[in-house]
Each structure stands twice: as C-alpha cells, then as structure tokens.
Write a protein that holds these residues in place. Structure first.
Motif, PDB file in Angstrom:
ATOM      1  N   ALA A 154       0.813  -1.222   0.000  1.00 13.67           N
ATOM      2  CA  ALA A 154       0.000   0.000   0.000  1.00 13.67           C
ATOM      3  C   ALA A 154       0.847   1.273   0.000  1.00 13.67           C
ATOM      4  O   ALA A 154       0.306   2.377  -0.120  1.00 13.67           O
ATOM      5  CB  ALA A 154      -0.933   0.001   1.209  1.00 13.67           C
ATOM      6  N   VAL A 155       2.152   1.116   0.129  1.00 16.96           N
ATOM      7  CA  VAL A 155       3.055   2.277   0.151  1.00 16.96           C
ATOM      8  C   VAL A 155       3.499   2.596  -1.272  1.00 16.96           C
ATOM      9  O   VAL A 155       3.956   1.720  -2.005  1.00 16.96           O
ATOM     10  CB  VAL A 155       4.278   2.005   1.044  1.00 16.96           C
ATOM     11  CG1 VAL A 155       5.236   3.191   1.027  1.00 16.96           C
ATOM     12  CG2 VAL A 155       3.836   1.706   2.473  1.00 16.96           C
ATOM     13  N   ARG A 156       3.372   3.842  -1.643  1.00 11.67           N
ATOM     14  CA  ARG A 156       3.800   4.288  -2.968  1.00 11.67           C
ATOM     15  C   ARG A 156       5.239   4.778  -2.894  1.00 11.67           C
ATOM     16  O   ARG A 156       5.605   5.526  -1.981  1.00 11.67           O
ATOM     17  CB  ARG A 156       2.901   5.420  -3.455  1.00 11.67           C
ATOM     18  CG  ARG A 156       3.306   5.991  -4.815  1.00 11.67           C
ATOM     19  CD  ARG A 156       2.627   7.324  -5.061  1.00 11.67           C
ATOM     20  NE  ARG A 156       2.984   7.863  -6.378  1.00 11.67           N
ATOM     21  CZ  ARG A 156       2.929   9.148  -6.691  1.00 11.67           C
ATOM     22  NH1 ARG A 156       2.528  10.033  -5.785  1.00 11.67           N
ATOM     23  NH2 ARG A 156       3.257   9.567  -7.896  1.00 11.67           N
ATOM     24  N   ILE A 157       6.066   4.362  -3.860  1.00 16.75           N
ATOM     25  CA  ILE A 157       7.433   4.858  -3.966  1.00 16.75           C
ATOM     26  C   ILE A 157       7.506   5.809  -5.151  1.00 16.75           C
ATOM     27  O   ILE A 157       7.070   5.476  -6.259  1.00 16.75           O
ATOM     28  CB  ILE A 157       8.441   3.702  -4.158  1.00 16.75           C
ATOM     29  CG1 ILE A 157       8.337   2.713  -2.996  1.00 16.75           C
ATOM     30  CG2 ILE A 157       9.866   4.244  -4.286  1.00 16.75           C
ATOM     31  CD1 ILE A 157       8.682   3.288  -1.640  1.00 16.75           C
ATOM     32  N   ARG A 158       8.061   6.976  -4.908  1.00 13.94           N
ATOM     33  CA  ARG A 158       8.148   8.005  -5.952  1.00 13.94           C
ATOM     34  C   ARG A 158       9.536   8.614  -5.970  1.00 13.94           C
ATOM     35  O   ARG A 158      10.062   8.990  -4.923  1.00 13.94           O
ATOM     36  CB  ARG A 158       7.104   9.107  -5.703  1.00 13.94           C
ATOM     37  CG  ARG A 158       7.148  10.255  -6.705  1.00 13.94           C
ATOM     38  CD  ARG A 158       5.991  11.214  -6.477  1.00 13.94           C
ATOM     39  NE  ARG A 158       6.073  11.939  -5.218  1.00 13.94           N
ATOM     40  CZ  ARG A 158       6.738  13.102  -5.050  1.00 13.94           C
ATOM     41  NH1 ARG A 158       7.415  13.636  -6.057  1.00 13.94           N
ATOM     42  NH2 ARG A 158       6.732  13.702  -3.861  1.00 13.94           N
ATOM     43  N   LYS A 159      10.144   8.691  -7.141  1.00 13.75           N
ATOM     44  CA  LYS A 159      11.438   9.373  -7.285  1.00 13.75           C
ATOM     45  C   LYS A 159      11.226  10.889  -7.224  1.00 13.75           C
ATOM     46  O   LYS A 159      10.216  11.410  -7.685  1.00 13.75           O
ATOM     47  CB  LYS A 159      12.108   9.012  -8.617  1.00 13.75           C
ATOM     48  CG  LYS A 159      12.612   7.600  -8.720  1.00 13.75           C
ATOM     49  CD  LYS A 159      13.793   7.329  -7.800  1.00 13.75           C
ATOM     50  CE  LYS A 159      15.052   8.099  -8.192  1.00 13.75           C
ATOM     51  NZ  LYS A 159      15.627   7.724  -9.477  1.00 13.75           N
ATOM     52  N   ALA A 160      12.217  11.591  -6.669  1.00 10.87           N
ATOM     53  CA  ALA A 160      12.153  13.048  -6.579  1.00 10.87           C
ATOM     54  C   ALA A 160      13.574  13.601  -6.559  1.00 10.87           C
ATOM     55  O   ALA A 160      14.476  12.973  -5.980  1.00 10.87           O
ATOM     56  CB  ALA A 160      11.406  13.485  -5.319  1.00 10.87           C
ATOM     57  N   PRO A 161      13.819  14.762  -7.152  1.00  5.21           N
ATOM     58  CA  PRO A 161      15.144  15.389  -7.046  1.00  5.21           C
ATOM     59  C   PRO A 161      15.471  15.652  -5.574  1.00  5.21           C
ATOM     60  O   PRO A 161      14.612  16.151  -4.826  1.00  5.21           O
ATOM     61  CB  PRO A 161      14.992  16.694  -7.836  1.00  5.21           C
ATOM     62  CG  PRO A 161      13.831  16.452  -8.753  1.00  5.21           C
ATOM     63  CD  PRO A 161      12.900  15.564  -7.997  1.00  5.21           C
ATOM     64  N   PRO A 162      16.676  15.319  -5.127  1.00  2.00           N
ATOM     65  CA  PRO A 162      16.996  15.449  -3.696  1.00  2.00           C
ATOM     66  C   PRO A 162      16.740  16.831  -3.112  1.00  2.00           C
ATOM     67  O   PRO A 162      16.207  16.947  -1.999  1.00  2.00           O
ATOM     68  CB  PRO A 162      18.483  15.068  -3.646  1.00  2.00           C
ATOM     69  CG  PRO A 162      18.671  14.145  -4.796  1.00  2.00           C
ATOM     70  CD  PRO A 162      17.770  14.675  -5.881  1.00  2.00           C
ATOM     71  N   LYS A 163      17.087  17.873  -3.838  1.00  2.00           N
ATOM     72  CA  LYS A 163      16.905  19.218  -3.276  1.00  2.00           C
ATOM     73  C   LYS A 163      15.432  19.588  -3.203  1.00  2.00           C
ATOM     74  O   LYS A 163      15.003  20.275  -2.271  1.00  2.00           O
ATOM     75  CB  LYS A 163      17.694  20.229  -4.091  1.00  2.00           C
ATOM     76  CG  LYS A 163      19.203  20.088  -3.903  1.00  2.00           C
ATOM     77  CD  LYS A 163      19.983  21.184  -4.594  1.00  2.00           C
ATOM     78  CE  LYS A 163      21.485  21.029  -4.332  1.00  2.00           C
ATOM     79  NZ  LYS A 163      22.287  22.085  -4.987  1.00  2.00           N
ATOM     80  N   GLU A 164      14.618  19.139  -4.174  1.00  2.00           N
ATOM     81  CA  GLU A 164      13.193  19.447  -4.144  1.00  2.00           C
ATOM     82  C   GLU A 164      12.485  18.681  -3.028  1.00  2.00           C
ATOM     83  O   GLU A 164      11.471  19.142  -2.492  1.00  2.00           O
ATOM     84  CB  GLU A 164      12.566  19.115  -5.495  1.00  2.00           C
ATOM     85  CG  GLU A 164      13.029  20.024  -6.634  1.00  2.00           C
ATOM     86  CD  GLU A 164      12.360  19.682  -7.953  1.00  2.00           C
ATOM     87  OE1 GLU A 164      11.331  18.960  -7.939  1.00  2.00           O
ATOM     88  OE2 GLU A 164      12.870  20.134  -8.998  1.00  2.00           O
TER      89      GLU A 164
END
Length: 409
Positions: A154-164
C-alpha cells in the motif's frame, strides 16, 4: 618553534580550512561544499593554532541536541574539524586545543561532547569513549530475498530530485530523532549537506538520487543513494550505495528497501552506516550473503558527569554510587550517587561508599546505552565494589533501540 592558540577570526577562515584539508589528505573540496562549510562554521567555537602566519592546528564544535535513552533531548557539543599539521606533532598542540575546547564547552553548559573519530586511538586520553556502533553490509540482491510486512504494497514509492524533496525528507528525519539514542537534531542549514551532490563525493557513481515513500499523499519515508555501474562477462553487476534510509513504520521501511533491491542493472545494495539492530536483518532470506560488518561509531565525552547522567532516563530503577576518575577534566573526579528509573534521574556528589569504579571514558561509552557496563567490566574497565551493583546498573543503563549516531559532525 612556538604556536599561538586563539579563537578563529573571520579573515582567517580560508587559511584555517586549507590547513584542515591538508591534514586530511590535501584534496581540495568543491566550491559548493566549501561554501556550505564556511556558512555553518561557528567562528567563536573554532580554535586555530598558528605558527607565525601558518595554521598548524584546528578544532571546532557545534551546539546540537542529542536523543538520550527515554526519548528526551540533551544539549551537546558536536566536536569536529580537528587536525594538527604533520610538522607540529608531539608538541602538545592537540592537547592544548582539547583543553581549551572542553573548557569552552563546559562554560556553555553543554554536558556531552560527541565526535566521529578519524583515528580511534586519538581521543581516549581526552576522556572520549566509543559509545555507539554502526553496521555496514553489502547485500547480494541476486540471491537474497526480502520478506516484507503486511501493508508494504500500500506504500507508494516516488522518485524526486533530492533538493526538491529536502523539506519532506527532513520532516521524516526529525520524527525519527527522539526514538533512537545518539540521533542528533538537525540545525538550520545542516539539511543542505544531505542533498549536496559534490563531485568529489561521487567517485565514479551516479549523481545523488532520492526516492520517497508515500501513503495517502503524505511522505512517510525516504532514501538517498547513488548507483555505481559495473559489468562483467555475465552482464550488469552494479551497486546501489545507500546514503540515508529513514521511515515512519515497518511497511514504509520495507517498501523503500524492496525498491532499492529491485533497481535495474544492479546486484548489490551497499549500506555504509546503519544501526546495529537495523530491521532489514530480520527481513532477508540469507544473512550470510549480506557481508555484515560492525564498526565503531560515535565517541562520547561526559563534560559534566552529574547533569549528563541526569539528562536521560533509565530502563529499570537504579540506585548506585559511581567512583569516577577523570584525569583531563578533574571537576568530574569523585563519587556520584545516581538514582534513576524510566521517568528520570538525579545524580549528585556523595560521600557514601562506592558501588562501581570506572574512568569517565568508560562512563561515556555506556552513557547512551550502546555499550553495557557488564561488557566493560568483563574487559577490566569497570570494577564492582558492591555485590549486585554491576548487574543492576548495567541493566538500567541499557537501551532499546540501539544507540546510533548517523548525523555528520
């Protein structure tokens, strides 16, 4: 030659830091990283040793709060940037700087001093004890499988820029701090180091990457990592080098770990600094294929024995008189009665007979619950003077979860 010891002046920072860089190998850091370090340097807590106009020694500290057993936070000094030029060894420069620094830390009302030692043999003579351990591992993800808890899907994994993603990641980190002794509350500005992607830190790896664990639109965990590509005759053999991994609950932790295990073109997940009781060890199918190593972590110095021991709670009720020796900070010498329980403690001077005798270095090692007094006694470093006192105190000083100092100092 003679050296002059003084608090760092703003105009001297460049020369001071260049001396520090030289002492740690002479490789200059990137302009971005250097500027971050300049911005967070507390000049009035930074000591410089000068031979003429050449900086031959440095020592700095920062004021932080550290989690202690029981979930409270205690004021501490994070000791860092310690160096002596190779041309000025064995002349008392380091001893002079440590003397000045500990006197200053005491005057500021900070009862703990904590550092990460580049060379463990250096700091024992100044009263620092190895108080926490860290775990390293290289997990063979081709052969090792994970058993994840209910709710992981049920946990969503999402990539994101580290600084953002920095603000969301810092909120997760802040929630984790009170739950583990040794974790340090982040000061303003220090969060930028966690997202820094300096070229000298890559050393053949990818740029820093970040993945967030989310549930119902809220960030409940994160990991930052780099990929080290590699190939052999059989195909891809890359490594996922994990920098940070924090999560609010077992499901979000497992979801992040499963994501790291499944990154394409990799066959190893490398963990460089994790607590010794890290949960992944209970999720893997074959611990032998994880190449687990345990290393020394944070070193603790009790600057003021009484207030330091009063700042934490104790696992079980304890009433014990400690005979403490402290050659470098003699104000700590003598007998201290510690009376504590899970709700708090009092530690005051006493003339009562001692129950345990130990050096301040070993008391520092035990102070966060990461090293047991019984273990130290088995090494001959704690003496039991009243029957039963060792078992009582060792149990009370213990901590779950294990103490861990992951914060850079």
């Amino acid at each position: 030659m003679t050296t002059e010891l003084r608090v760092l002046r703003p105009s001297e920072w460049d020369g001071w830091y260049e001396g520090l860089e030289l002492a740690f190998g002479g490789v200059p850091q990137s302009a971005e990283k250097r500027e971050l370090i300049r911005d967070i340097t507390d000049l009035d807590r930074s000591i410089a040793a000068w031979d003429g106009d050449v900086c031959v020694g440095s020592a700095g500290s920062f004021r932080f709060e550290v989690a202690v057993p029981g979930g409270g936070l205690a004021v501490m000094a994070g000791v860092t940037m310690v160096s002596v030029a190779a041309t000025h060894r064995r002349r008392g420069v380091l001893t002079s700087m440590m003397r000045k620094q500990l006197d200053d830390i005491r005057s500021r009302g900070e009862h703990f001093a904590i550092l990460a030692a580049s060379e463990p043999a250096i700091y024992g003579r100044f009263g620092y004890g190895a108080a926490t351990a860290l775990l390293k591992a290289d997990i063979d993800t081709d052969r090792v499988r994970l058993a994840v808890p209910e709710g992981t899907d049920a946990v969503r994994i999402r990539k994101a820029p580290p600084k953002e993603a920095l603000a969301a990641c810092e909120a997760v980190y802040a929630r984790a701090v009170p739950g583990r002794p040794g974790m340090i509350s982040r000061r303003s500005g220090w969060e930028n180091f966690t997202a820094l992607d300096a070229p000298e830190d890559r050393q053949g790896t990818s740029p820093l990457q970040c993945a967030l664990a989310e549930r119902d639109g809220e960030t409940i965990g994160y990991t930052t990592f780099r990929i080290r590509p590699a190939w052999d005759h059989a195909g891809p053999k890359g490594t996922v080098e994990v920098q940070d991994l924090y999560a609010d609950d077992p499901a979000s932790y497992a979801a992040l770990l499963r994501y790291l295990f499944g990154i394409d073109l990799t066959s190893t997940v490398s963990l460089g600094n994790r607590p010794v009781d890290d949960a992944w060890q209970q999720m893997v199918s074959d611990i032998r294929r994880c190449n687990v190593r345990v290393c020394d972590g944070g070193y603790v110095r009790l600057v003021e024995v009484g207030p330091a021991l009063e700042s934490r709670a104790y696992r079980t009720p304890v009433d014990v008189v400690l005979e403490v020796t402290d050659a470098f900070c003699p104000w700590n010498e003598g007998r201290w009665r510690l009376s504590g329980d899970p709700k708090g403690a009092v530690c005051e001077r006493t003339a009562d007979p001692a129950d345990l005798a130990l050096d301040v270095r070993d008391l520092g090692a035990a102070s966060l619950g990461g090293v047991s007094l019984a273990e130290l006694a088995a090494a001959g470093r704690v003496r039991e003077l009243r029957g039963g006192a060792l078992a009582e105190a060792s149990l009370a000083f213990g901590s779950e979860p294990a103490a861990w100092v992951p914060h850079d100092i």
